[in-house]
Design an enzyme around this catalytic site. Structure first.
Site, PDB file in Angstrom:
ATOM      1  N   ASP A  16       0.825  -1.214   0.000  1.00 58.39           N
ATOM      2  CA  ASP A  16       0.000   0.000   0.000  1.00 58.39           C
ATOM      3  C   ASP A  16       0.857   1.262   0.000  1.00 58.39           C
ATOM      4  OD1 ASP A  16      -2.210   1.560   0.049  1.00 58.39           O
ATOM      5  OD2 ASP A  16      -2.828   1.083   2.079  1.00 58.39           O
ATOM      6  N   HIS A 207      -7.937   0.167   9.015  1.00 61.54           N
ATOM      7  CA  HIS A 207      -6.936   0.648   8.050  1.00 61.54           C
ATOM      8  C   HIS A 207      -7.133   2.159   7.886  1.00 61.54           C
ATOM      9  CE1 HIS A 207      -4.475  -0.105   4.280  1.00 61.54           C
ATOM     10  NE2 HIS A 207      -4.948   1.107   4.033  1.00 61.54           N
ATOM     11  N   CYS A 240      -1.124  10.421  -0.250  1.00 58.79           N
ATOM     12  CA  CYS A 240      -2.493  10.339  -0.737  1.00 58.79           C
ATOM     13  C   CYS A 240      -2.559  10.936  -2.142  1.00 58.79           C
ATOM     14  CB  CYS A 240      -3.424  11.094   0.202  1.00 58.79           C
ATOM     15  SG  CYS A 240      -5.080  11.225  -0.453  1.00 58.79           S
ATOM     16  N   ASN A 249      -1.123   6.510   4.491  1.00 60.16           N
ATOM     17  CA  ASN A 249      -1.424   5.499   5.507  1.00 60.16           C
ATOM     18  C   ASN A 249      -0.925   5.894   6.896  1.00 60.16           C
ATOM     19  OD1 ASN A 249      -2.386   3.007   3.920  1.00 60.16           O
ATOM     20  ND2 ASN A 249      -0.606   3.699   2.775  1.00 60.16           N
TER      21      ASN A 249
HETATM   22 MG    MG Z   1      -4.090   2.505   2.556  1.00 53.84          MG
END
Ligand code: MG
Length: 305
Positions: A16, A207, A240, A249
């Site tokens: 991620d 998350h 982002c 994250n």
């Molecule tokens: Mg994420």
């Protein structure tokens, strides 16, 4: 407060985090980084994604990464899989565990995988069935649970419908994603209140993204409600895409600092984790956005003065 005395952090940085970074990390550097992570006490690492390499070139070396790492006993190595084709590749690379994903927002799901929610269910169902037949556990991600960039707020009915359907398929845990980092503690409490009427706390992971600075507050709210599994991305890797420069994250190291300070166990060695963070920071070529890494950087500067 009724938080438990131990928490599990699932490290999603290699997947991620890196999929949202502009810098392409060389395969051998990814492997070396993951080997660092494996020795930090983390028990779960999401290594990569078996999506079409043309869609996410940053993770186009999925097979090489999964096959190239040194596996450490007690660590589960997982990968994201979009469909049967991705599953075949993941199984061929001998991954330990599978993760599937869909969005709680119709528009976001369509943007992401070009399918409606209804069209996505049979694809996930087949993937789960075949994973379980191959003796691989399956984790599910639901993204945009707390808000969507296209649709705004997501109804609790939509979340419950997807959650029910995924659990019926045999998924053991659902990770509730705040994909654009828009959640606040009250909203987290409201959503979890509804879900925990039907399912136990062990069925969920959180998350969070720290895009607007609410990541740890949301994690603490979830902890207070009995949740014990959290996704984290080391150093806050993964900016982002909707807010350049903003953190993505929730950082594993920031979460760890809070948990350990509260006396909550994780099995993770902070020093070793920090070494792994420094390693990837050097390869990314920029200061990682986690608070912990910034404090650490400043400390070095003060010592040098
Ligand atoms: Mg994420």
């Amino acid at each position: 407060m009724k938080w438990k005395d131990a928490v599990k952090i699932k490290e999603v940085g290699p997947r991620d985090g890196l999929q949202n970074e502009k810098t392409f990390i060389k395969t051998e550097d990814k492997i070396a980084w993951i080997n660092h992570l494996s020795h930090s006490g983390l028990e779960y690492i999401e290594l990569t994604s078996f999506v079409n390499p043309k869609l996410i070139p940053a993770l186009g070396d999925a097979e090489e990464v999964v096959k190239g790492i040194d596996r450490v006993n007690g660590v589960t190595y997982a990968a994201l899989v979009p469909n049967r084709r991705g599953l075949d590749r993941a199984l061929e690379a001998n991954i330990d565990e599978i993760a599937v994903f869909m969005s709680a927002s119709e528009t976001h799901n369509k943007e992401n995988i070009n399918k409606t929610i209804q069209e996505t269910f049979p694809i996930i169902k087949e993937t789960v069935k075949d994973s379980l037949s191959a003796d691989k556990k399956v984790r599910g991600y639901i993204s945009t649970v707390f808000g969507c960039p296209f649709e705004g707020k997501i109804s609790i009915d939509a979340i419950l419908r997807i959650t029910d359907t995924l659990f019926e398929m045999g998924i053991y845990e659902i990770s509730l994603g705040d994909t654009i980092g828009i959640a606040n503690p009250k909203q987290v409490q409201e959503v979890l209140n509804e879900l925990l009427k039907r399912y136990s706390t062990e069925k969920f992971a959180m998350h969070f993204h720290n895009t607007r600075g609410c990541g740890l507050a949301n994690a603490l709210t979830s902890l207070n409600m009995g949740i014990t599994t959290f996704d984290g991305s080391l150093g806050g890797l993964g900016g982002c895409p909707y807010a350049p420069g903003a953190t993505g994250n929730l950082a594993t190291d920031d979460l760890l600092y809070m948990l350990h300070g509260m006396g909550i166990k994780t099995n993770i060695d902070e020093k070793k984790l920090l070494q792994a963070a420094r390693y990837i920071q050097e390869k990314i070529g920029r200061q990682l956005p986690s608070h912990n890494m910034q404090v650490n950087q400043n400390k070095v500067c003060i010592n040098q003065i």
